[in-house]
Structures are given as C-alpha cells and as structure tokens.
Design a protein around this motif. Structure first.
Motif, PDB file in Angstrom:
ATOM      1  N   GLN A  42      -9.346  -1.061  13.680  1.00 19.39           N
ATOM      2  CA  GLN A  42     -10.194  -0.126  14.420  1.00 19.39           C
ATOM      3  C   GLN A  42     -10.317   1.195  13.671  1.00 19.39           C
ATOM      4  OE1 GLN A  42      -8.581   1.638  18.083  1.00 19.39           O
ATOM      5  NE2 GLN A  42     -10.467   1.054  19.121  1.00 19.39           N
ATOM      6  N   ALA A  43      -9.188   1.697  13.137  1.00 15.87           N
ATOM      7  CA  ALA A  43      -9.218   2.944  12.380  1.00 15.87           C
ATOM      8  C   ALA A  43     -10.005   2.779  11.086  1.00 15.87           C
ATOM      9  CB  ALA A  43      -7.793   3.386  12.077  1.00 15.87           C
ATOM     10  N   LEU A  44      -9.859   1.616  10.436  1.00 16.31           N
ATOM     11  CA  LEU A  44     -10.552   1.374   9.181  1.00 16.31           C
ATOM     12  C   LEU A  44     -12.060   1.309   9.379  1.00 16.31           C
ATOM     13  CD1 LEU A  44     -10.278   0.734   6.160  1.00 16.31           C
ATOM     14  CD2 LEU A  44     -10.080  -1.677   6.782  1.00 16.31           C
ATOM     15  N   LEU A  45     -12.495   0.612  10.410  1.00 16.10           N
ATOM     16  CA  LEU A  45     -13.929   0.521  10.680  1.00 16.10           C
ATOM     17  C   LEU A  45     -14.514   1.871  11.053  1.00 16.10           C
ATOM     18  CD1 LEU A  45     -14.050  -2.833  12.698  1.00 16.10           C
ATOM     19  CD2 LEU A  45     -14.724  -2.447  10.323  1.00 16.10           C
ATOM     20  N   SER A  46     -13.728   2.662  11.769  1.00 14.56           N
ATOM     21  CA  SER A  46     -14.183   4.007  12.122  1.00 14.56           C
ATOM     22  C   SER A  46     -14.362   4.863  10.872  1.00 14.56           C
ATOM     23  CB  SER A  46     -13.182   4.655  13.084  1.00 14.56           C
ATOM     24  OG  SER A  46     -13.532   5.991  13.345  1.00 14.56           O
ATOM     25  N   ALA A  47     -13.426   4.716   9.921  1.00  9.48           N
ATOM     26  CA  ALA A  47     -13.520   5.509   8.700  1.00  9.48           C
ATOM     27  C   ALA A  47     -14.701   5.067   7.834  1.00  9.48           C
ATOM     28  CB  ALA A  47     -12.223   5.381   7.905  1.00  9.48           C
ATOM     29  N   ILE A  48     -15.017   3.773   7.843  1.00 12.17           N
ATOM     30  CA  ILE A  48     -16.158   3.280   7.076  1.00 12.17           C
ATOM     31  C   ILE A  48     -17.474   3.808   7.639  1.00 12.17           C
ATOM     32  CG2 ILE A  48     -17.473   1.167   6.554  1.00 12.17           C
ATOM     33  CD1 ILE A  48     -14.874  -0.257   6.137  1.00 12.17           C
ATOM     34  N   GLY A  49     -17.489   4.078   8.964  1.00  8.06           N
ATOM     35  CA  GLY A  49     -18.685   4.652   9.574  1.00  8.06           C
ATOM     36  C   GLY A  49     -19.343   3.780  10.600  1.00  8.06           C
ATOM     37  N   VAL A  50     -18.620   2.764  11.083  1.00 10.93           N
ATOM     38  CA  VAL A  50     -19.188   1.900  12.112  1.00 10.93           C
ATOM     39  C   VAL A  50     -19.446   2.726  13.371  1.00 10.93           C
ATOM     40  CG1 VAL A  50     -18.762  -0.083  13.608  1.00 10.93           C
ATOM     41  CG2 VAL A  50     -18.059  -0.151  11.209  1.00 10.93           C
ATOM     42  N   GLY A  51     -20.672   2.668  13.874  1.00  4.99           N
ATOM     43  CA  GLY A  51     -21.041   3.417  15.069  1.00  4.99           C
ATOM     44  C   GLY A  51     -21.687   4.758  14.788  1.00  4.99           C
ATOM     45  N   GLU A  52     -21.713   5.146  13.499  1.00  4.24           N
ATOM     46  CA  GLU A  52     -22.326   6.415  13.139  1.00  4.24           C
ATOM     47  C   GLU A  52     -23.701   6.170  12.509  1.00  4.24           C
ATOM     48  OE1 GLU A  52     -19.809   8.707  10.668  1.00  4.24           O
ATOM     49  OE2 GLU A  52     -18.103   8.702  12.073  1.00  4.24           O
ATOM     50  N   PRO A  92      -8.583   7.300   7.824  1.00  2.26           N
ATOM     51  CA  PRO A  92      -9.572   8.238   8.375  1.00  2.26           C
ATOM     52  C   PRO A  92      -9.152   9.701   8.267  1.00  2.26           C
ATOM     53  CG  PRO A  92      -9.180   6.416   9.896  1.00  2.26           C
ATOM     54  CD  PRO A  92      -8.117   6.353   8.859  1.00  2.26           C
ATOM     55  N   LEU A  93      -7.856   9.966   8.070  1.00  2.00           N
ATOM     56  CA  LEU A  93      -7.372  11.345   8.005  1.00  2.00           C
ATOM     57  C   LEU A  93      -7.677  11.997   6.667  1.00  2.00           C
ATOM     58  CD1 LEU A  93      -3.864  10.867   9.696  1.00  2.00           C
ATOM     59  CD2 LEU A  93      -6.035  11.496  10.766  1.00  2.00           C
ATOM     60  N   PHE A  94      -8.030  11.198   5.655  1.00  3.04           N
ATOM     61  CA  PHE A  94      -8.302  11.719   4.309  1.00  3.04           C
ATOM     62  C   PHE A  94      -9.628  11.148   3.810  1.00  3.04           C
ATOM     63  CE2 PHE A  94      -3.728  11.416   4.963  1.00  3.04           C
ATOM     64  CZ  PHE A  94      -3.306  12.700   4.667  1.00  3.04           C
ATOM     65  N   PRO A  95     -10.733  11.657   4.304  1.00  4.62           N
ATOM     66  CA  PRO A  95     -12.051  11.101   3.938  1.00  4.62           C
ATOM     67  C   PRO A  95     -12.328  11.127   2.441  1.00  4.62           C
ATOM     68  CG  PRO A  95     -12.225  12.616   5.803  1.00  4.62           C
ATOM     69  CD  PRO A  95     -10.846  12.772   5.262  1.00  4.62           C
ATOM     70  N   PHE A 146      -9.495   5.138  -2.188  1.00  8.12           N
ATOM     71  CA  PHE A 146      -8.224   4.991  -2.895  1.00  8.12           C
ATOM     72  C   PHE A 146      -7.121   4.513  -1.959  1.00  8.12           C
ATOM     73  CE2 PHE A 146      -4.176   6.939  -4.303  1.00  8.12           C
ATOM     74  CZ  PHE A 146      -4.042   6.282  -5.527  1.00  8.12           C
ATOM     75  N   ILE A 147      -7.073   5.067  -0.741  1.00  4.53           N
ATOM     76  CA  ILE A 147      -6.031   4.709   0.208  1.00  4.53           C
ATOM     77  C   ILE A 147      -6.179   3.256   0.682  1.00  4.53           C
ATOM     78  CG2 ILE A 147      -5.094   5.183   2.512  1.00  4.53           C
ATOM     79  CD1 ILE A 147      -5.734   8.126   2.051  1.00  4.53           C
ATOM     80  N   VAL A 148      -7.402   2.863   1.019  1.00  5.76           N
ATOM     81  CA  VAL A 148      -7.591   1.487   1.510  1.00  5.76           C
ATOM     82  C   VAL A 148      -7.374   0.464   0.394  1.00  5.76           C
ATOM     83  CG1 VAL A 148      -9.117   2.169   3.390  1.00  5.76           C
ATOM     84  CG2 VAL A 148     -10.092   1.559   1.162  1.00  5.76           C
ATOM     85  N   CYS A 149      -7.650   0.854  -0.842  1.00  9.60           N
ATOM     86  CA  CYS A 149      -7.371  -0.056  -1.956  1.00  9.60           C
ATOM     87  C   CYS A 149      -5.869  -0.234  -2.152  1.00  9.60           C
ATOM     88  CB  CYS A 149      -8.022   0.455  -3.237  1.00  9.60           C
ATOM     89  SG  CYS A 149      -9.818   0.266  -3.280  1.00  9.60           S
ATOM     90  N   LEU A 150      -5.111   0.849  -2.000  1.00  6.33           N
ATOM     91  CA  LEU A 150      -3.651   0.736  -2.062  1.00  6.33           C
ATOM     92  C   LEU A 150      -3.131  -0.171  -0.950  1.00  6.33           C
ATOM     93  CD1 LEU A 150      -2.386   4.347  -2.886  1.00  6.33           C
ATOM     94  CD2 LEU A 150      -2.413   2.346  -4.384  1.00  6.33           C
ATOM     95  N   GLY A 151      -3.701   0.001   0.233  1.00  5.89           N
ATOM     96  CA  GLY A 151      -3.298  -0.855   1.349  1.00  5.89           C
ATOM     97  C   GLY A 151      -3.626  -2.310   1.098  1.00  5.89           C
TER      98      GLY A 151
END
Length: 300
Positions: free
Chosen positions: A99-109, A169-172, A177-182
C-alpha cells in the motif's frame, strides 16, 4: 494407503458379493470406511464410522503427507506450525508495505503517469532479478549445508525489504534507490528460502516422500496466504491515513515474525553434519576421547 477387498459368499440359492473399503496409513492402522453388498435380488451400501470423521480425514489428506505422522520426522509438526504463523504475519505486512509502495509510485494521483509508474516497477523487478543471480553465484553451494542459518537470514532480508518499501514514501527524491534496495533484499530471500526449504523437505521425509511433503506444504502455504491477505486488507483499511497505527502494526508483526522464525529453527533436529557441526564434534572428541555420531557413540 487405501485398499479395497472383495469377499464373495455363495449360498444354495443366491450368490453374495461383498466389497469393503479400508483406509489408513499402514496395514496395522486401517479402518473400514464403507461396505457394498450386492446379490441377484438386492444392493446396499453401508458407511462405517462417523461421517464427520471420514470427511475430516479426507480434508486432512490435502494438507498432510500420506502416512502422517509416521512418514515424517517428529520435528515436522512444530516447525510447520511456527512456519505458517510467521508466513501469516508476512502476508499481513506485505499488504501494508505494498500500500505504501503504490502510494509512493502515484496510484490515485492525477499527476502520476502510467509510463513513469511502469518504469519504476520494472526497474525494481530488474534489480531484484540481478540480485538473486549474484546471490546464487556467491552462496548457492552453501545453502543446504547451513539450512538453519540461511533460513533465518532469508526471513531477516525479507523483513528488511518490506521495511524499505514502507519507508520509500518518506524519501521521494531517493524513492527508486530505496525500492531497488528492497527488491535486492527480497531476492536474497527467494533464493535462500527456496534452497533451504528443499534441504528441510529432504530432512522431514522418512519414507522417500519428499515430493508429497513439498506438495502438501504448498497447500498449507496457500491457505495461510489467503488468510493473511484477508487479514492484511482488513488491517490496511483500518490503519489507512494513520501513520502511527501503520508503523505500530508493521513493527509489532515484524517482531512476532522474527520470534516465530527463531522458534521454527529451534524446533529442527537435523541429523546431518555440516562443517560447523563437524568441527564441534571433532573438538569434543579430541578433548574427551568420545563423541556422538548419528546417534552412535564412538571412542578411541
């Protein structure tokens, strides 16, 4: 094991055919499930035992290996219980991190673009695939001999990967880079978990039934996945818009996940030697002149 026996009985006037179905895990543990009687003038089917017991036995056959519990090692049941519990917590946390990942990608915006989100997701998956290949290259040959250690490492890396998704999402500015590390972290989990699971399946199999154990473990995981997804959606809906509640739920489930994994690994009683266990055994033998080897005592 299931067997059907036929006992024809012939009288002066009629001949009687009798068929019996016996169900059980071994010849000494058989129970009659039903009897069919047929003659020239009548036909009857009689069920033996409680119908609920029969249905429950059939249901369990989809989730436990044939011949259970004599076909598996004694540590199979406690390990599976803790393994399913840790898996359940993982699926719940997956809903929160996704849910946090999709929000950061921009789903819903409205400002988000499809091509941008697709590229970010592709880059995330690509780095995960490359990470899995590299991890296999460097550690693939050590996974089965250190199944306990790599089992814990795999789940720890999975926890780290989901944590990366949750904080992304806390570091736009550093989101990709963060999601690739994950993704790289979770790729280690996939390789290590799959390899160690194969080694543990061989350990559990007492009657050359590793394939059956693996198939039934898949059924158990499927049920845990469905329950975890349902609970995860419920938790995600309750905590949406409440960051503190999300973090409290995630961290609490992560602590439980780590504890359940520790208990699962502690349940294992492996009867094989790896370099570490061999070193401990030889050191004990050199100091005391005696030691245990696969259940037998040897002395100088």
């Amino acid at each position: 094991m299931e067997s059907i026996s036929a006992f024809p009985h012939v009288s002066n006037k009629t001949s009687l055919l009798r068929l019996e179905e016996w169900n059980g895990s071994s010849p000494t543990k058989l129970s009659k499930t039903f009897t069919i009687k047929a003659s020239s003038s009548s036909f009857s089917i009689q069920r033996s035992g409680a119908r609920f017991t029969h249905l429950w036995t059939r249901f369990l056959q989809a989730f436990v290996p044939e011949g259970f519990p004599s076909s598996v090692t004694p540590d199979y049941v406690p390990f599976q219980i803790w393994d399913l519990l840790q898996g359940l917590s993982t699926y719940i946390r997956t809903m929160l991190s996704t849910q946090a990942l999709l929000s950061a990608i921009g789903v819903g915006e409205k400002s988000a673009t499809v091509i941008g989100a697709t590229f970010q997701w592709f880059l995330r998956d690509l780095t995960g695939m490359l990470g899995g290949i590299l991890f296999t290259f460097y550690q693939g040959s050590n996974l089965d001999s250190n199944a306990k250690m790599w089992r814990l490492v795999a789940d720890l890396m999975n926890d780290l990967g989901m944590l990366m998704d949750l904080i992304s999402p806390l570091f736009p500015s550093a989101f990709v880079f963060i999601v690739c590390l994950g993704s790289i972290s979770r790729s280690f989990t996939g390789v290590a978990s799959g390899a160690t699971r194969a080694a543990l399946t061989q350990h559990f199999a007492l009657q050359d039934n590793a394939a059956d154990i693996s198939a039934k473990e898949g059924s158990q995981e499927t049920v845990a996945t469905m329950i975890g997804m349902a609970l995860g959606m419920l938790v995600a809906r309750i905590t949406i818009g409440h960051p503190l509640a999300i973090w409290f739920s995630f961290l609490s489930l992560t602590l439980f996940h780590m504890y359940a994994n520790y208990r699962a690994v502690r349940c294992l009683a492996l009867n094989s030697l790896n370099p570490e266990r061999s070193s401990i055994l030889l050191q004990h033998f050199s100091e005391t002149g005696q030691g245990l080897f696969t259940g037998a005592c040897f002395t100088q």
